[in-house]
Design a protein around this motif. Structure first.
Motif, PDB file in Angstrom:
ATOM      1  N   ALA A  49      50.068  -7.079 -22.545  1.00  0.00           N
ATOM      2  CA  ALA A  49      48.840  -7.521 -21.874  1.00  0.00           C
ATOM      3  C   ALA A  49      48.706  -9.029 -22.007  1.00  0.00           C
ATOM      4  O   ALA A  49      49.166  -9.609 -22.992  1.00  0.00           O
ATOM      5  N   THR A  57      42.725 -10.460 -16.756  1.00  0.00           N
ATOM      6  CA  THR A  57      43.648  -9.699 -17.586  1.00  0.00           C
ATOM      7  C   THR A  57      44.729  -9.025 -16.757  1.00  0.00           C
ATOM      8  O   THR A  57      44.568  -8.768 -15.559  1.00  0.00           O
ATOM      9  N   LYS A  58      45.830  -8.743 -17.442  1.00  0.00           N
ATOM     10  CA  LYS A  58      46.961  -8.037 -16.839  1.00  0.00           C
ATOM     11  C   LYS A  58      47.521  -7.108 -17.896  1.00  0.00           C
ATOM     12  O   LYS A  58      47.641  -7.503 -19.062  1.00  0.00           O
ATOM     13  N   TYR A  59      47.865  -5.878 -17.497  1.00  0.00           N
ATOM     14  CA  TYR A  59      48.378  -4.889 -18.434  1.00  0.00           C
ATOM     15  C   TYR A  59      49.661  -4.259 -17.919  1.00  0.00           C
ATOM     16  O   TYR A  59      49.843  -4.087 -16.710  1.00  0.00           O
ATOM     17  N   ASP A  61      51.774  -1.049 -17.124  1.00  0.00           N
ATOM     18  CA  ASP A  61      51.320   0.243 -16.634  1.00  0.00           C
ATOM     19  C   ASP A  61      51.226   1.276 -17.764  1.00  0.00           C
ATOM     20  O   ASP A  61      50.347   2.136 -17.754  1.00  0.00           O
ATOM     21  N   SER A  62      52.112   1.162 -18.730  1.00  0.00           N
ATOM     22  CA  SER A  62      52.170   2.153 -19.812  1.00  0.00           C
ATOM     23  C   SER A  62      50.961   2.105 -20.740  1.00  0.00           C
ATOM     24  O   SER A  62      50.729   3.060 -21.487  1.00  0.00           O
ATOM     25  N   LYS A  64      47.735   0.802 -19.587  1.00  0.00           N
ATOM     26  CA  LYS A  64      46.483   0.723 -18.831  1.00  0.00           C
ATOM     27  C   LYS A  64      45.571   1.891 -19.171  1.00  0.00           C
ATOM     28  O   LYS A  64      46.007   3.039 -19.233  1.00  0.00           O
ATOM     29  N   GLY A  65      44.303   1.571 -19.392  1.00  0.00           N
ATOM     30  CA  GLY A  65      43.330   2.604 -19.731  1.00  0.00           C
ATOM     31  C   GLY A  65      43.271   2.940 -21.212  1.00  0.00           C
ATOM     32  O   GLY A  65      42.363   3.638 -21.656  1.00  0.00           O
ATOM     33  N   ARG A  66      44.247   2.455 -21.983  1.00  0.00           N
ATOM     34  CA  ARG A  66      44.276   2.736 -23.422  1.00  0.00           C
ATOM     35  C   ARG A  66      44.107   1.458 -24.254  1.00  0.00           C
ATOM     36  O   ARG A  66      43.500   1.485 -25.324  1.00  0.00           O
ATOM     37  N   THR A  68      42.981  -2.699 -24.609  1.00  0.00           N
ATOM     38  CA  THR A  68      42.100  -3.721 -24.062  1.00  0.00           C
ATOM     39  C   THR A  68      42.381  -5.057 -24.747  1.00  0.00           C
ATOM     40  O   THR A  68      42.333  -5.140 -25.976  1.00  0.00           O
TER      41      THR A  68
END
Length: 120
Positions: A49, A57-59, A61-62, A64-66, A68
């Motif tokens: 990230a 921000t950029k994450y 894919d693995s 994302k959602g988990r 921050t």
């Protein structure tokens, strides 16, 4: 010279949480992007990230959602809150900072790495 100190790694069970922190110190006049990368044994270092000084921000894919990412500009510190951890998140996590010291140019700096181990 900019120095990065990471903290917060450790051993956690799958589904658990950890929070990493990375504090930048030294002769810093400006910090640009801050981020986290990780490297598992036998793998290349990969982006986890990043966050700009404007807060974008950029994450991966693995995560994302988990995970921050956040930053405290007053403390020159970047954080990574990791929730719902999985065994495949096991890696050495590295802090990355783009910063300008007393000169005109920005340079890239890396932390020493902190181990995150997720048991199944």
């Amino acid at each position: 010279q900019v120095h990065l100190v990471e903290s917060g790694g450790g051993l956690v069970q799958a589904g658990g949480s950890l929070r990493l922190a990375c504090a930048a110190s030294g002769s810093i006049s400006s910090i640009g992007s801050m981020g986290w990368y990780r490297q598992a044994p036998g793998n290349q270092r990969e982006l986890v990230a990043t966050i700009t000084n404007g807060g974008s921000t950029k994450y991966a894919d693995s995560v994302k959602g988990r995970f921050t990412i956040s930053r405290d500009n007053a403390k020159n510190t970047v954080y990574l809150q990791m929730n719902s951890l999985k065994p495949e998140d096991t890696a050495v996590y590295y802090c990355n900072v783009i910063a300008r010291g007393s000169g005109l140019y920005y340079y890239e700096y890396w932390g020493q790495g902190t181990q995150v181990t997720v048991s199944s």
